[in-house]
Design a protein around this motif. Sequence first.
Motif, PDB file in Angstrom:
ATOM      1  N   VAL A  75     -27.877  40.594 101.155  1.00 29.17           N
ATOM      2  CA  VAL A  75     -27.802  39.295 101.819  1.00 29.17           C
ATOM      3  C   VAL A  75     -26.799  39.430 102.953  1.00 29.17           C
ATOM      4  N   ASN A  76     -27.179  38.929 104.133  1.00 31.47           N
ATOM      5  CA  ASN A  76     -26.243  38.982 105.245  1.00 31.47           C
ATOM      6  C   ASN A  76     -26.035  37.595 105.832  1.00 31.47           C
ATOM      7  N   MET A  77     -25.126  37.516 106.792  1.00 30.55           N
ATOM      8  CA  MET A  77     -24.778  36.239 107.386  1.00 30.55           C
ATOM      9  C   MET A  77     -24.453  36.437 108.856  1.00 30.55           C
ATOM     10  N   GLU A  78     -24.970  35.530 109.681  1.00 31.08           N
ATOM     11  CA  GLU A  78     -24.630  35.486 111.096  1.00 31.08           C
ATOM     12  C   GLU A  78     -24.324  34.040 111.468  1.00 31.08           C
ATOM     13  N   LEU A  79     -23.557  33.877 112.515  1.00 26.88           N
ATOM     14  CA  LEU A  79     -23.220  32.547 113.004  1.00 26.88           C
ATOM     15  C   LEU A  79     -24.251  32.140 114.051  1.00 26.88           C
ATOM     16  N   GLU A  80     -24.917  31.026 113.805  1.00 23.56           N
ATOM     17  CA  GLU A  80     -25.950  30.544 114.716  1.00 23.56           C
ATOM     18  C   GLU A  80     -25.398  29.531 115.715  1.00 23.56           C
ATOM     19  N   PRO A 123     -10.793  22.699 110.908  1.00 20.14           N
ATOM     20  CA  PRO A 123      -9.995  23.622 110.107  1.00 20.14           C
ATOM     21  C   PRO A 123      -8.738  24.027 110.882  1.00 20.14           C
ATOM     22  N   PRO A 124      -7.801  24.717 110.223  1.00 23.38           N
ATOM     23  CA  PRO A 124      -6.612  25.195 110.940  1.00 23.38           C
ATOM     24  C   PRO A 124      -6.995  26.111 112.105  1.00 23.38           C
ATOM     25  N   LYS A 125      -6.133  26.184 113.089  1.00 22.20           N
ATOM     26  CA  LYS A 125      -6.376  27.004 114.294  1.00 22.20           C
ATOM     27  C   LYS A 125      -6.642  28.463 113.958  1.00 22.20           C
ATOM     28  N   GLU A 126      -6.096  28.941 112.831  1.00 18.93           N
ATOM     29  CA  GLU A 126      -6.299  30.338 112.433  1.00 18.93           C
ATOM     30  C   GLU A 126      -7.771  30.661 112.172  1.00 18.93           C
ATOM     31  N   PHE A 127      -8.584  29.648 111.959  1.00 23.00           N
ATOM     32  CA  PHE A 127     -10.007  29.868 111.708  1.00 23.00           C
ATOM     33  C   PHE A 127     -10.736  30.398 112.946  1.00 23.00           C
ATOM     34  N   VAL A 128     -10.151  30.229 114.124  1.00 20.60           N
ATOM     35  CA  VAL A 128     -10.779  30.754 115.344  1.00 20.60           C
ATOM     36  C   VAL A 128     -11.009  32.249 115.186  1.00 20.60           C
ATOM     37  N   GLU A 129      -9.993  32.960 114.700  1.00 24.85           N
ATOM     38  CA  GLU A 129     -10.106  34.402 114.509  1.00 24.85           C
ATOM     39  C   GLU A 129     -11.181  34.741 113.477  1.00 24.85           C
ATOM     40  N   VAL A 130     -11.244  33.962 112.404  1.00 31.97           N
ATOM     41  CA  VAL A 130     -12.246  34.188 111.357  1.00 31.97           C
ATOM     42  C   VAL A 130     -13.648  34.018 111.931  1.00 31.97           C
ATOM     43  N   PHE A 131     -13.874  32.929 112.652  1.00 29.37           N
ATOM     44  CA  PHE A 131     -15.204  32.691 113.214  1.00 29.37           C
ATOM     45  C   PHE A 131     -15.538  33.679 114.324  1.00 29.37           C
ATOM     46  N   LYS A 136     -22.807  37.000 115.828  1.00 27.74           N
ATOM     47  CA  LYS A 136     -23.545  35.841 116.344  1.00 27.74           C
ATOM     48  C   LYS A 136     -25.039  36.170 116.418  1.00 27.74           C
ATOM     49  N   THR A 137     -25.867  35.160 116.183  1.00 28.99           N
ATOM     50  CA  THR A 137     -27.307  35.356 116.337  1.00 28.99           C
ATOM     51  C   THR A 137     -27.628  35.523 117.819  1.00 28.99           C
TER      52      THR A 137
END
Length: 149
Positions: A75-80, A123-131, A136-137
């Motif tokens: 199973v994989n995941m990409e950000l759409e 979410p907290p600003k630190e989530f920018v790095e996570v995302f 990306k699709t």
Amino acid sequence: MTFEVTFPTVWANFDANRHMRHTAYNDYAAELRVRFFKEHGYSLNEFAKLNIGPILFKEETSFFKEIHVGENIKVNMELEAISEGLERWKFKHQVFNEKGVLSAEIKVYGAWMDLIKRKLTAPPKEFVEVFNSIEKTSHFEIIPMKNAK
């Protein structure tokens, strides 16, 4: 790089036709998201400390090929899509059978909720790095905010 996990399937995820029941695909996609965030420092306990949690508005699953009892799946995941403040997001998951054939595609549309106020939040600003670390699709987009001025 696309975030991907190999899962062994379990008997409880199969139906009388001996193929994986429809809701199990979505369960594996949810587990993948939890593992992704944990790997990036945001376990379920960390979410609780931040008083935020993910919520889903919509979940779409398309089925292409059966998965049988005893098969390992990937199973994989990409950000759409994502909103500028990371409040809303869209993930695309692909589920592959043991032979590497695409078996299902799951798209989830959601947001972050403040668990105390019970309202949508950023979410907290630190989530920018996570995302930014999520693949990306090919048709990635920014979600416009309806109330943006």
